[in-house]
Each structure stands twice: as structure tokens, then as C-alpha cells.
Design an enzyme around this catalytic site. Structure first.
Site, PDB file in Angstrom:
ATOM      1  N   SER A 147       1.052  -0.901  -0.363  1.00 23.68           N
ATOM      2  CA  SER A 147      -0.471   0.069   0.500  1.00 23.68           C
ATOM      3  C   SER A 147       0.984   1.066  -0.250  1.00 23.68           C
ATOM      4  O   SER A 147       1.876   1.363   0.295  1.00 23.68           O
ATOM      5  CB  SER A 147      -0.557   0.325   0.857  1.00 23.68           C
ATOM      6  OG  SER A 147      -1.403   1.211   1.392  1.00 23.68           O
ATOM      7  N   TYR A 185      -2.214  -0.619  10.005  1.00 21.90           N
ATOM      8  CA  TYR A 185      -2.800  -1.305   8.924  1.00 21.90           C
ATOM      9  C   TYR A 185      -0.650  -0.534   7.980  1.00 21.90           C
ATOM     10  O   TYR A 185       0.331  -1.279   7.459  1.00 21.90           O
ATOM     11  CB  TYR A 185      -2.980   0.065   8.098  1.00 21.90           C
ATOM     12  CG  TYR A 185      -3.121  -0.919   6.931  1.00 21.90           C
ATOM     13  CD1 TYR A 185      -3.965  -0.912   5.868  1.00 21.90           C
ATOM     14  CD2 TYR A 185      -2.791   0.592   5.911  1.00 21.90           C
ATOM     15  CE1 TYR A 185      -3.854  -1.778   4.837  1.00 21.90           C
ATOM     16  CE2 TYR A 185      -2.701   0.032   4.567  1.00 21.90           C
ATOM     17  CZ  TYR A 185      -3.816  -1.278   4.000  1.00 21.90           C
ATOM     18  OH  TYR A 185      -3.509  -1.430   3.129  1.00 21.90           O
TER      19      TYR A 185
HETATM   20  N1  NAP Z   1      -8.694  -0.641  -2.085  1.00 21.19           N
HETATM   21  C1  NAP Z   1      -7.906   0.215  -2.036  1.00 21.19           C
HETATM   22  O1  NAP Z   1      -7.713   1.121  -1.810  1.00 21.19           O
HETATM   23  C2  NAP Z   1      -5.950  -0.544  -1.657  1.00 21.19           C
HETATM   24  C3  NAP Z   1      -5.368   1.217  -0.845  1.00 21.19           C
HETATM   25  C4  NAP Z   1      -4.413   0.406  -0.678  1.00 21.19           C
HETATM   26  C5  NAP Z   1      -3.417  -1.175  -0.749  1.00 21.19           C
HETATM   27  N2  NAP Z   1      -4.210  -2.111  -0.656  1.00 21.19           N
HETATM   28  C6  NAP Z   1      -4.352  -3.331  -0.467  1.00 21.19           C
HETATM   29  O2  NAP Z   1      -4.953  -4.085  -2.018  1.00 21.19           O
HETATM   30  C7  NAP Z   1      -5.318  -5.970  -1.503  1.00 21.19           C
HETATM   31  C8  NAP Z   1      -7.385  -5.780  -1.482  1.00 21.19           C
HETATM   32  O3  NAP Z   1      -7.679  -4.999  -1.245  1.00 21.19           O
HETATM   33  P1  NAP Z   1      -9.227  -4.452  -2.071  1.00 21.19           P
HETATM   34  O4  NAP Z   1      -9.340  -2.919  -1.290  1.00 21.19           O
HETATM   35  O5  NAP Z   1      -9.389  -4.937  -2.788  1.00 21.19           O
HETATM   36  O6  NAP Z   1      -9.492  -4.842  -0.530  1.00 21.19           O
HETATM   37  P2  NAP Z   1     -10.970  -6.199  -0.636  1.00 21.19           P
HETATM   38  O7  NAP Z   1     -11.913  -6.132  -1.387  1.00 21.19           O
HETATM   39  O8  NAP Z   1     -11.787  -6.158   1.391  1.00 21.19           O
HETATM   40  O9  NAP Z   1     -10.222  -8.026  -0.925  1.00 21.19           O
HETATM   41  C9  NAP Z   1      -9.911  -8.277   0.145  1.00 21.19           C
HETATM   42  C10 NAP Z   1      -9.704  -9.478   0.069  1.00 21.19           C
HETATM   43  O10 NAP Z   1      -8.280 -10.170   0.589  1.00 21.19           O
HETATM   44  C11 NAP Z   1      -9.274 -10.954   1.693  1.00 21.19           C
HETATM   45  N3  NAP Z   1      -8.879 -11.581   3.101  1.00 21.19           N
HETATM   46  C12 NAP Z   1      -9.029 -10.763   4.202  1.00 21.19           C
HETATM   47  N4  NAP Z   1      -9.309 -11.998   5.038  1.00 21.19           N
HETATM   48  C13 NAP Z   1      -8.598 -12.322   4.647  1.00 21.19           C
HETATM   49  C14 NAP Z   1      -8.189 -13.889   5.824  1.00 21.19           C
HETATM   50  N5  NAP Z   1      -8.672 -13.761   6.943  1.00 21.19           N
HETATM   51  N6  NAP Z   1      -8.702 -14.557   5.174  1.00 21.19           N
HETATM   52  C15 NAP Z   1      -8.117 -15.052   3.961  1.00 21.19           C
HETATM   53  N7  NAP Z   1      -8.067 -13.754   2.777  1.00 21.19           N
HETATM   54  C16 NAP Z   1      -8.267 -12.682   3.357  1.00 21.19           C
HETATM   55  C17 NAP Z   1     -11.357 -10.579   1.434  1.00 21.19           C
HETATM   56  O11 NAP Z   1     -11.228 -12.361   1.189  1.00 21.19           O
HETATM   57  P3  NAP Z   1     -13.331 -12.131   1.450  1.00 21.19           P
HETATM   58  O12 NAP Z   1     -13.485 -11.343   1.677  1.00 21.19           O
HETATM   59  O13 NAP Z   1     -13.532 -13.200   1.196  1.00 21.19           O
HETATM   60  O14 NAP Z   1     -13.024 -12.180   3.237  1.00 21.19           O
HETATM   61  C18 NAP Z   1     -11.073 -10.192   0.061  1.00 21.19           C
HETATM   62  O15 NAP Z   1     -10.978 -11.091  -0.811  1.00 21.19           O
HETATM   63  C19 NAP Z   1      -5.097  -5.707   0.226  1.00 21.19           C
HETATM   64  O16 NAP Z   1      -3.747  -6.492   0.912  1.00 21.19           O
HETATM   65  C20 NAP Z   1      -5.026  -4.225   0.541  1.00 21.19           C
HETATM   66  O17 NAP Z   1      -4.401  -3.632   1.366  1.00 21.19           O
HETATM   67  C21 NAP Z   1      -5.657  -1.986  -1.389  1.00 21.19           C
END
Ligand code: NAP
Length: 270
Positions: A160, A173
């Protein structure tokens, strides 16, 4: 070969990056939502075998279905990555069954501090550390040894932009993501002589359920489809570090020029 991005078609990617021309078996964690689901659809071409992991069976099945409709063969598994024994056993078995060419450790959790608390709840901090840092580090480590022995493969870790800033509203985080960034940098140097690529992805704001859960302003927000298209294109070119959207690379660079006490003073007012 064209990559499907659900609306956006990215140009061919399996054309020239060392170690990636043969990327046929692709593991994506966190494929049940957001960036992971969008990445799965990008890589869903008939030549590829996708291994998609998540926790929510219904949403993971929906991602798998859309990938199969795009021609990919798909296997799924639902489990909690914080169950390290199960996670590592499953990963080990999956790679032993047939080698993983590209592993994208994407799953993650965010958690801002509520205004009435000075620090993160300890249990929430434990889970966030397990999912954001320990699980991807253990998984990447396991695959690194195997890929190094094969002399090929790529490991992608989704960090991130928060890794670059000590965010007072989310210390755990930003700490987990900073640790992951340093691990990825070191692993990149370590694995280069073995022919194994390592990529760190630092998203800014991407429109997903995670970012929608945040109340803070989200400058330069982009769709998960757009982010996934950029990430995949640059991964296939062998990028070491991908910042998406690009505006955050500029912000990060400019912030590096400002004296740290000023940066800290600004952050303390957020
Ligand atoms: N969106 C942003 O603006 C942003 C910014 C910076 C970094 N990121 C990073 O990008 C990555 C993806 O984020 P996203 O925005 O796509 O978030 P998201 O839509 O909330 O998706 C998160 C994913 O992680 C899985 N997950 C969470 N906890 C878990 C666990 N204990 N065991 C197995 N799977 C787990 C969830 O599975 P379930 O839904 O099936 O529980 C979901 O598939 C993350 O690493 C996040 O930190 C995102």
C-alpha cells in the site's frame, strides 16, 4: 494474446518479460473481492489455470464463474490465511501438484482507529498483522525456495502507499505494509540471481469494498478494473515496484523532498 479486464482490454502481456512468458498457473489470494477479483479476470484467458483463494465462498464462486466464462480453468479454495498451518500446507500441496508460475499475495485488511480509542484493539491488530504481513511473507518464502530451484517464477506482493507514510489513523495498517515493502525489496535482491522476479505493488486509492469502508477523502480514486489492468501490464514487464494510480508515485516523491518534521506535522492533523 489479449487480457480481459471486464470492460477494459489490456494489450498482450505474455510477450517478453523474463520468467513470465510461461506464466500458466497463477495463484491469487483475496480473489473474492476488489483488486484480487479484478486481477483474476485480467488473467482469465484460456491458456491460464487460475488458483483463486478467499474466505467468502459465494463471492469467490462468482469470481471463478466470471473467469471460467472468459475461458480460464479455475480452482478455488476458501480458508482463513491467518490459519498459517492450513495455509502453508495448502500452498505446498498446490505447488507440488504442478508448479505455480505467478503468485499474487493480495489479500489484506484495513482498519482505521475509531476516534474514541488511542490504539488499535489488540485482537484486530493481531489479525491485521497476520493477514497483511505474516501470511504473505510466509507464502512468498515457501514459494521463493521452490521457484529458485526451478530458476523461474514471479512473486507479487500487494502492499500500500500507506507504507510510505506513518499514518496516525492506521498505525498497524501502515506498519504491516511498510514491513511487507521492506521484505519485498530484500527478496527482490535475493532472488534476482536465481531468475525469480519479485514485484511490490503500492496502491493508492482503488474503488473496492475496503476503500469504501474508509471515511477519509480518496483522491485520484480509480476502479479495481483499471488498477488490475495497470498492475498486470507492469507485472508482465517485470516491474520491481508498481504504484497505482501513478499520481501517488508523484506524491510519494514530493513527500520525500519535504523535511520529515513537516510531513509528521501534516499527518498529525489528519
Ligand atoms: N482498495 C484500496 O484503496 C487499497 C489501497 C492500498 C492497498 N490496498 C491493498 O490491496 C489489497 C486488496 O484490497 P481490496 O481493496 O481489494 O480489498 P477487499 O475488496 O476488501 O478484498 C480483500 C480480500 O482479502 C481477503 N481476505 C481478508 N482477510 C482474509 C483472511 N483472513 N483470509 C483470507 N482472505 C482474506 C478477502 O476475502 P473475503 O472477502 O472472502 O473475506 C478479500 O478477498 C489489500 O492487500 C489492501 O491492503 C488496497
Amino acid at each position: 494474446m489479449a487480457l480481459s479486464t471486464g470492460g477494459i482490454r489490456a494489450r498482450s502481456v505474455f510477450t517478453g518479460s523474463a520468467g513470465l512468458m510461461s506464466a500458466r498457473k497463477i495463484l491469487i489470494t483475496g480473489a473474492s473481492s476488489g483488486i484480487g477479483a479484478a486481477l483474476a479476470r485480467v488473467y482469465a484467458v484460456p491458456e491460464n489455470r487460475l488458483v483463486l483463494w478467499g474466505r467468502n465462498g459465494e463471492r469467490l464462486a462468482a469470481t471463478a464463474e466470471s473467469c471460467r466464462n472468459l475461458g480460464a480453468s479455475v480452482a478455488t479454495a476458501c480458508f482463513d490465511l491467518a490459519d498459517f498451518n492450513h495455509f502453508l500446507k495448502t500452498l505446498d500441496a498446490e505447488d507440488a501438484a504442478s508448479p505455480i508460475d505467478l503468485a499474487i499475495f493480495n489479500a489484506g485488511l484495513v482498519g482505521s482507529l475509531p476516534p474514541n480509542r488511542a490504539a488499535q484493539d489488540v485482537r484486530a491488530a493481531e489479525i491485521m498483522t497476520a493477514v497483511n504481513f505474516t501470511a504473505p511473507v510466509l507464502g512468498a518464502n515457501l514459494l521463493a525456495e521452490r521457484m529458485a530451484a526451478r530458476g523461474q517464477g514471479r512473486i507479487v506482493l500487494i502492499g500500500s502507499i500507506a507504507a510510505s507514510f506513518p499514518l496516525p489513523m492506521a498505525p498497524v495498517y501502515s506498519g504491516t505494509k511498510a514491513g511487507l515493502a521492506m521484505f519485498t525489496e530484500a527478496l527482490h535482491i535475493r532472488l534476482k540471481p536465481y531468475g525469480v522476479g519479485v514485484t511490490l505493488v503500492s496502491p493508492g486509492f482503488v474503488d473496492t469494498p475496503m476503500s469504501r469502508s474508509l471515511t477519509e477523502p480518496k483522491p485520484f480514486l480509480i476502479s479495481s478494473e483499471r488498477a488490475a489492468a495497470v498492475i498486470a501490464r507492469k507485472v508482465e514487464r517485470g516491474a520491481r515496484h508498481i504504484v497505482v494510480p501513478w499520481q501517488f508515485a508523484v506524491i510519494r516523491f514530493l513527500a520525500g523532498l519535504i523535511p520529515q518534521p513537516i510531513v509528521r506535522a501534516v499527518l498529525s492533523r489528519l
